[in-house]
Enzyme design. Structure first.
Site, PDB file in Angstrom:
ATOM      1  N   SER A  83       0.261  -7.842   9.987  1.00 34.51           N
ATOM      2  CA  SER A  83       1.317  -6.873   9.480  1.00 34.51           C
ATOM      3  C   SER A  83       0.498  -5.593   8.965  1.00 34.51           C
ATOM      4  O   SER A  83      -0.479  -5.392   9.614  1.00 34.51           O
ATOM      5  CB  SER A  83       2.128  -7.683   8.491  1.00 34.51           C
ATOM      6  N   ASP A 204       0.762  -0.120  -5.452  1.00 36.17           N
ATOM      7  CA  ASP A 204       0.871  -1.394  -4.322  1.00 36.17           C
ATOM      8  C   ASP A 204       0.412  -2.577  -5.044  1.00 36.17           C
ATOM      9  O   ASP A 204      -0.679  -2.805  -5.477  1.00 36.17           O
ATOM     10  CB  ASP A 204      -0.225  -0.882  -3.276  1.00 36.17           C
ATOM     11  N   HIS A 207      -1.619  -4.665  -0.524  1.00 41.46           N
ATOM     12  CA  HIS A 207      -2.785  -4.300   0.156  1.00 41.46           C
ATOM     13  C   HIS A 207      -3.965  -4.405  -0.357  1.00 41.46           C
ATOM     14  O   HIS A 207      -4.073  -4.337  -1.707  1.00 41.46           O
ATOM     15  CB  HIS A 207      -2.416  -2.889   0.583  1.00 41.46           C
TER      16      HIS A 207
END
Length: 270
Positions: A83, A204, A207
């Site tokens: 992904s 985030d 990540h």
């Protein structure tokens, strides 16, 4: 003076229609096909020789070795499949590090799709890794799970996949990859911790940071170094392409280890 003789073959799949009886050119060095409408439409006649070179004499400067090249070198292939952690791998560093380390040894192929979960991956698995491909990857690095592990949405949409289904999906992905070739090796990256508040907030929560990407790179290299695989897929043990044509020379005039020339001074990778 030396003569280089080579033949270039083109696959019918390159949008070039089936050819009829060939017509040789006057100098008997190149040939094309009179009824090749694709070439007639887009390629000027003077340039058709670049499509099908049968043989051509060339002048070669002194000191440049000449040889008959039967076919191009086929490099091993590493495929990174997953992904967004894979898709952004060159921006965030870990995939870029692998591509840099293996720059003269392996073709690193990125197959990352942001937002995908294991369910989506399973649906297109055979399209990305067809079983009858002419070249199968030497290594596949797989990452799925961050999107699967997000909480279910009230409307039933979203990326969440129940744990039992996720485990079964990953097992099926593994079995498919394992069936590609006896020489295909597989590494699965485990799912990192996820901060749901950050993920759906202003920052985030899934990540890699720059430092996190370094950790992933080093862990992958550690596996490749320690794995009992024949042949080895560790970058310092794989052959260097066309090594005989180039030997790095240090400031003292002595040859130096090419594996140590891939980073600036002070930067090292195990």
């Amino acid at each position: 003076m030396s003569t280089l003789t080579s033949t270039i073959f083109f696959s019918p799949s390159l949008l070039i229609p089936a050819r009829t009886k060939p017509t040789n050119s006057p100098n008997n060095q190149v040939f094309f096909h009179k009824n090749d409408h694709y070439l007639n439409r887009i390629v000027p006649q003077k340039k058709r020789a670049s499509f099908c070179i049968k043989a051509q004499e060339q002048k070669v400067e002194e000191g440049v070795p000449s040889a008959t090249i039967a076919c191009p070198t086929v490099r091993p292939k590493f495929v990174l499949f997953g992904s967004s952690i894979v898709e952004y791998g060159f921006h965030e560093g870990w995939a870029a590090t692998l591509a840099h380390l293996y720059g003269r040894q392996v073709d690193v192929v990125l197959r990352g799709y942001a937002g995908w979960n294991s369910r989506t991956a399973l649906r297109i698995l055979d399209k990305i890794f067809p079983k009858h491909a002419t070249q199968q990857p030497s290594l596949v690095i797989v990452y799925f799970g961050g999107n699967d592990a997000t909480h279910p949405q009230p409307d039933g949409h979203g990326s969440h996949v129940p744990l039992k289904e996720y485990s079964e999906n990953m097992r099926k992905i593994f079995n498919h990859l394992k069936s590609l070739s006896e020489k295909t090796r597989i590494i699965f990256l485990s799912t990192p911790p996820i901060n749901e508040k950050q993920l759906f907030g202003d920052s985030d929560g899934i990540h890699f940071t720059k430092e996190g990407s370094k950790v992933v790179s080093r862990e992958i290299l550690k596996v490749l170094r320690e794995a009992d695989w024949e042949p080895s897929l560790y970058w310092r043990e794989m052959p260097i392409e066309f090594k005989d044509y180039y030997t790095p020379i240090g400031l003292d005039g002595e040859p130096i280890d090419e594996y140590n020339t891939r980073f600036p001074p002070g930067v090292e990778w195990e």
